[in-house]
Design an enzyme around this catalytic site. Sequence first.
Site, PDB file in Angstrom:
ATOM      1  CB  SER A 111      59.122  75.762  34.892  1.00 28.98           C
ATOM      2  OG  SER A 111      59.446  75.141  36.121  1.00 28.98           O
ATOM      3  CD  GLU A 124      43.587  76.627  39.192  1.00 30.34           C
ATOM      4  OE1 GLU A 124      42.703  77.315  38.639  1.00 30.34           O
ATOM      5  OE2 GLU A 124      44.624  76.257  38.600  1.00 30.34           O
ATOM      6  CE  LYS A 174      51.726  77.323  37.656  1.00 32.31           C
ATOM      7  NZ  LYS A 174      52.965  77.080  38.433  1.00 32.31           N
TER       8      LYS A 174
HETATM    9  C1  LIG Z   1      53.328  75.788  38.904  1.00 27.58           C
HETATM   10  C2  LIG Z   1      54.710  75.484  38.561  1.00 27.58           C
HETATM   11  C3  LIG Z   1      55.079  74.247  37.977  1.00 27.58           C
HETATM   12  C4  LIG Z   1      54.111  73.121  37.781  1.00 27.58           C
HETATM   13  O1  LIG Z   1      53.089  73.379  36.844  1.00 27.58           O
HETATM   14  P1  LIG Z   1      53.082  72.746  35.400  1.00 27.58           P
HETATM   15  O2  LIG Z   1      51.712  73.013  34.913  1.00 27.58           O
HETATM   16  O3  LIG Z   1      53.384  71.288  35.533  1.00 27.58           O
HETATM   17  O4  LIG Z   1      54.125  73.442  34.599  1.00 27.58           O
HETATM   18  C5  LIG Z   1      56.384  74.068  37.582  1.00 27.58           C
HETATM   19  N1  LIG Z   1      57.319  75.020  37.783  1.00 27.58           N
HETATM   20  C6  LIG Z   1      57.014  76.204  38.353  1.00 27.58           C
HETATM   21  C7  LIG Z   1      58.095  77.202  38.536  1.00 27.58           C
HETATM   22  C8  LIG Z   1      55.704  76.481  38.763  1.00 27.58           C
HETATM   23  O5  LIG Z   1      55.414  77.660  39.337  1.00 27.58           O
END
Ligand SMILES: *Cc1c(COP(=O)(O)O)cnc(C)c1O
Length: 398
Positions: free
Chosen positions: A382, A115, A93
Site C-alpha cells: 500500500s 483528518e 491514499k
Molecule cells: C494509511 C495507510 C494504511 C492504512 O489505511 P487503510 O485505509 O487501511 O488502507 C495502509 N498503508 C499505508 C501505506 C497507509 O499510508
Amino acid sequence: MTMSAAGAEPIGRFGEYGGQFVPESLMAALAELDRERLSAFADSTFLTELDHLRRIVIGRPTPLYLAQRLTAEVGGARIWLKREDAAFTGAHKINNTVGQLLLAQRMGKMRVIAETGAGMHGVATAAAAAYFGTPCEVYMGAEDTRRQSHNVARMKMLGAQVHPVSTGTQTLKDAINEALRDWVANVESTHYVIGSVVGPHPFPQLVGDLQSVIGHEARAQMLQQAGSLPDAVVACVGGGSNAIGIFRGFLDDPGVAIYGVEAAGSGEAGAPHSAAVGLGRPGVLHGSRSYLLQDGDGQVLPAHSVAPGLDYPGVGPEHSMLKDSGRVAYLSANDSEAVSAFQALASREGILPALEPSHAVARGMDLARDLGEGADVLVCLSGRGDKDVDIVAREVGL
Ligand SMILES: *Cc1c(COP(=O)(O)O)cnc(C)c1O
C-alpha cells in the site's frame, strides 16, 4: 444524534453494518454527496476526467511486481506485489483524494477539510487540493503532529493549514471528531475528504469505489503477467481502504482466497493492538456501525501498532460484513513480524515498504510457504517506507 439508517429506511448498509449515525445537520450534505457520487460515476465525462487524473496526477497504472528473490527465499508460491508505493506521494491514499477533489469541484464546494493520523492522508489531500487550487485544512492529533513532524512540514509546503487537536488521546480518533465538527459548521461551502472506508454512508462506498482501481488493475495484470488469477490476495487493514480496494477486484472469483491482516501490536497478552475485526465487538464510531475495540462499558479503547497508519480502533463496515460472511479471513501480524518483513523486502528486493503493508507481507510469506510451488500470492504493497525509516532504525538498533 439521529439514527435514520437504523430505522425503517436502511440505506448505506453492509449487512447489519454501516449506516448514518450523525447529527441531523449533516443529513442533507450526506444525501447530496450520495446523489452526486451516483450521478458522477454514471457520467462518462467525469469518468474520462478521473481516468486522465489517475494517469497524470497519481501515476497509474502502478506496476504488478514479481518478488523473485523473496519467493526463492520463502520457497513456495510466487509472491506478487501490487506496487501502490509507486503512486505519487507514496501510498494508495492519493487514489481517494484525487477522486474526492474532483467530486468536490463538481459539487461546487470551494473548501476541503481532512483528518490525518500519521499524516499520509493529510499529505495526499493537500497535494490533490493544490492541484485543484482548493483551500485545504487538515486536523491532526497534537500527539501525532509531534511524532510525524516531517509530514506536518510536507502538508504546509503543499499549501494546507494544519490544526493540531488537543482533545482526548490527541490522535486520529480525535482528529476525525474535530473534522466532523468543522464539517457540521461549514457544510455549505466545505467537502470533508475522509481518509478511509469509514464514516457515515456514503463515505465507505465512495472511498471503496475510488480505491477499487487497485483491484481491477491487479486482476488484469495477474491474468496478463502470471497467466492466471492468484490463489490468495493479502492486504493490511487499518481503516481498510487499500484492502477493500484490492479485494473488490477478486470478491466474485470463488477460487481466490482473500485475507485481511490487522496489527497485533507488541503481541503481548493484554497490550494494546489494532485488531478491530479479529478481537473487537460491533459498535458505533464516527458515524457508522462496525467492529470496534471497546471495553466492557462500550468505551472506545486506544489502538496501538508500530505502523502509524494501522493505529485506529475501528474498521470500515464492509470489512465487518466480509468477516461475518466468511468471504474474507482476518489474520494479524505483530510489530516485530512487520519489522522482519520490512527487512526481508528491503534486503531481497531493494524495496523499502511502509510498515503497514509489511504486516501483509509477513502473512503473505507464510501463505506462500503453505500453498507451495505452482501457486500465486498477491500482496497489496500500500505504500513506501521512507516515512518509517526512523522507527525501523530504532526497532532494529541501527
Ligand atoms: C494509511 C495507510 C494504511 C492504512 O489505511 P487503510 O485505509 O487501511 O488502507 C495502509 N498503508 C499505508 C501505506 C497507509 O499510508
